[in-house]
Design a protein around this motif. Structure first.
Motif, short mmCIF file in Angstrom:
data_model
loop_
_atom_site.label_atom_id
_atom_site.label_comp_id
_atom_site.label_asym_id
_atom_site.label_seq_id
_atom_site.Cartn_x
_atom_site.Cartn_y
_atom_site.Cartn_z
N ALA A 10 0.82 -1.20 0.00
CA ALA A 10 0.00 0.00 0.00
C ALA A 10 0.86 1.27 0.00
O ALA A 10 1.99 1.28 0.51
CB ALA A 10 -0.91 0.01 1.22
N LEU A 11 0.31 2.32 -0.58
CA LEU A 11 0.92 3.64 -0.51
C LEU A 11 0.35 4.34 0.71
O LEU A 11 -0.89 4.49 0.82
CB LEU A 11 0.62 4.44 -1.78
N VAL A 12 1.21 4.74 1.64
CA VAL A 12 0.74 5.29 2.91
C VAL A 12 1.50 6.56 3.27
O VAL A 12 2.56 6.85 2.73
CB VAL A 12 0.89 4.26 4.06
N ARG A 13 0.90 7.27 4.21
CA ARG A 13 1.57 8.41 4.83
C ARG A 13 1.66 8.12 6.33
O ARG A 13 0.65 7.85 6.97
CB ARG A 13 0.80 9.71 4.60
N VAL A 14 2.87 8.14 6.87
CA VAL A 14 3.10 7.86 8.29
C VAL A 14 3.55 9.16 8.95
O VAL A 14 4.36 9.91 8.40
CB VAL A 14 4.20 6.79 8.47
N ARG A 15 3.03 9.43 10.14
CA ARG A 15 3.46 10.63 10.86
C ARG A 15 3.95 10.25 12.25
O ARG A 15 3.40 9.37 12.91
CB ARG A 15 2.34 11.67 10.94
N GLY A 16 5.02 10.94 12.66
CA GLY A 16 5.57 10.67 13.98
C GLY A 16 6.97 11.23 14.10
O GLY A 16 7.48 11.90 13.20
N TRP A 17 7.61 10.92 15.22
CA TRP A 17 8.96 11.41 15.50
C TRP A 17 9.98 10.46 14.88
O TRP A 17 9.91 9.26 15.08
CB TRP A 17 9.18 11.52 17.01
N VAL A 18 10.93 11.02 14.17
CA VAL A 18 11.95 10.22 13.49
C VAL A 18 13.09 9.92 14.44
O VAL A 18 13.66 10.83 15.07
CB VAL A 18 12.49 10.95 12.24
N ASP A 19 13.42 8.63 14.58
CA ASP A 19 14.62 8.25 15.30
C ASP A 19 15.43 7.31 14.41
O ASP A 19 15.10 7.13 13.23
CB ASP A 19 14.30 7.63 16.68
N GLU A 20 16.47 6.72 14.95
CA GLU A 20 17.33 5.86 14.13
C GLU A 20 17.61 4.56 14.84
O GLU A 20 18.06 4.54 16.00
CB GLU A 20 18.66 6.57 13.82
N ARG A 21 17.32 3.47 14.19
CA ARG A 21 17.71 2.14 14.63
C ARG A 21 17.69 1.25 13.39
O ARG A 21 16.61 0.93 12.89
CB ARG A 21 16.76 1.60 15.71
N ASP A 22 18.84 0.90 12.87
CA ASP A 22 18.92 0.23 11.57
C ASP A 22 18.27 1.10 10.50
O ASP A 22 17.37 0.67 9.78
CB ASP A 22 18.26 -1.15 11.62
N GLY A 23 18.70 2.35 10.41
CA GLY A 23 18.12 3.30 9.48
C GLY A 23 17.07 4.17 10.16
O GLY A 23 16.71 3.93 11.31
N PRO A 24 16.56 5.17 9.45
CA PRO A 24 15.54 6.04 10.05
C PRO A 24 14.24 5.29 10.25
O PRO A 24 13.88 4.41 9.46
CB PRO A 24 15.39 7.15 9.01
N ARG A 25 13.52 5.63 11.31
CA ARG A 25 12.26 4.94 11.57
C ARG A 25 11.32 5.85 12.36
O ARG A 25 11.73 6.87 12.94
CB ARG A 25 12.49 3.65 12.35
N ILE A 26 10.06 5.49 12.35
CA ILE A 26 9.03 6.13 13.17
C ILE A 26 8.30 5.03 13.92
O ILE A 26 7.92 4.02 13.33
CB ILE A 26 8.03 6.94 12.32
N GLU A 27 8.11 5.20 15.22
CA GLU A 27 7.30 4.26 15.97
C GLU A 27 5.83 4.67 15.87
O GLU A 27 5.47 5.80 16.15
CB GLU A 27 7.71 4.21 17.45
N VAL A 28 5.01 3.72 15.46
CA VAL A 28 3.57 3.92 15.34
C VAL A 28 2.91 3.35 16.59
O VAL A 28 2.98 2.15 16.85
CB VAL A 28 3.03 3.24 14.07
N THR A 29 2.29 4.21 17.38
CA THR A 29 1.68 3.77 18.64
C THR A 29 0.18 3.58 18.54
O THR A 29 -0.42 3.02 19.46
CB THR A 29 1.99 4.77 19.76
#
Length: 269
Positions: A239-258
């Motif tokens: 799917a094509l999605v839009r994710v919003r959140g705070w960017v951190d780094e663990r094995d590349g950039p990531r956002i935790e979705v809560t």
């Protein structure tokens, strides 16, 4: 089944289910707020009785407010002035749709202002002007659909923050750019290359090299909210999605979705 699940997720994640949003807003627990004594920033109020209010459901550009090594975000003062112009000289009503207080003792409320032109919902008004973004919490998710709809119109119109590159929607296939936004709240768009559950969490990988590419991660607590809403994030693969959140780094950039509302489904395939 895949398409149906994605459509349900899209509805929760903020496409334009106005009737659902109206119902959610009607279910707010309304309480008198009283006159506004001060407006310290674009998403905060201090009432005449001393209570501090955090306008829930949105994030305005942040002012430094005396914090060392913190630069005000672009348009922060304009957002504060817009909120002040809306509420100063009026009494406000507070609407609660989730957790009522944060750890700082601030009321977490939707704010409504009665004016000669009728009742104005402060969050919706600021987001519609492009002076705030939708920003939600796992324990505060009421009334989001109308806010997402207002944000979408403002973004398409290039209003306020949406005309400033600081707030641009980022591309998921540009992990290097996202690494330059560590510690920032971002909107990231892209197609989910792979959705997989490993060790009690779900990974939405946006590239083939999972140790370098952008990833959205849903931990166990977040997965419980997806399950409660009868939503399966694994169907987001492709799917094509839009994710919003705070960017951190663990094995590349990531956002935790809560919680589910952090993901907007733009296209199923």
């Amino acid at each position: 089944m895949l398409k149906a699940s994605l459509v349900r997720l899209a509805g929760l994640a903020a496409l334009s289910a106005v009737s659902v949003a109206a119902l959610a807003c009607e279910q707010l627990q309304m309480e008198a707020g009283g006159p506004v004594a001060a407006v310290p920033d674009g998403d905060g109020l201090i009432l005449a009785d001393g209570r501090s209010v955090r306008l829930i459901g949105m994030q305005a550009p942040k002012l430094a407010l005396g914090r060392e090594d913190f630069q005000s975000w672009p348009l922060a003062e304009k957002a504060r002035a817009a909120l002040a112009g809306l509420v100063e000289g009026h009494e406000v009503t507070l609407g609660y749709g989730g957790e009522k207080l944060d750890r700082y003792g601030r009321a977490l409320a939707h704010v409504f202002v009665q004016t000669d032109a009728g009742r104005i919902w402060a969050q919706q008004a600021l987001i519609a002007q492009g002076l705030a973004r939708v920003y939600s919490f796992p324990d505060n998710r009421a009334c989001l659909d109308l806010l997402f709809a207002a944000e979408g119109r403002a973004r398409l119109g290039g209003l306020g923050i949406w005309a400033d590159p600081y707030y641009s929607v980022r591309a998921a296939d540009q992990p290097g750019e996202l690494l330059g936004r560590l510690g920032h709240y971002e909107l990231v768009e892209g197609r989910v290359h792979q959705a997989a559950k490993t060790g009690g969490r779900v990974y939405l990988n946006f590239g083939r090299v999972w140790k370098e590419d952008f990833t959205a991660v849903i931990e166990a607590a977040g997965l419980r909210l997806f399950a409660k809403a009868e939503l399966d994030p694994l169907v987001l693969e492709g799917a094509l999605v839009r994710v919003r959140g705070w960017v951190d780094e663990r094995d590349g950039p990531r956002i935790e979705v809560t919680h589910p509302e952090q993901i907007e489904v733009l296209a199923t395939r």
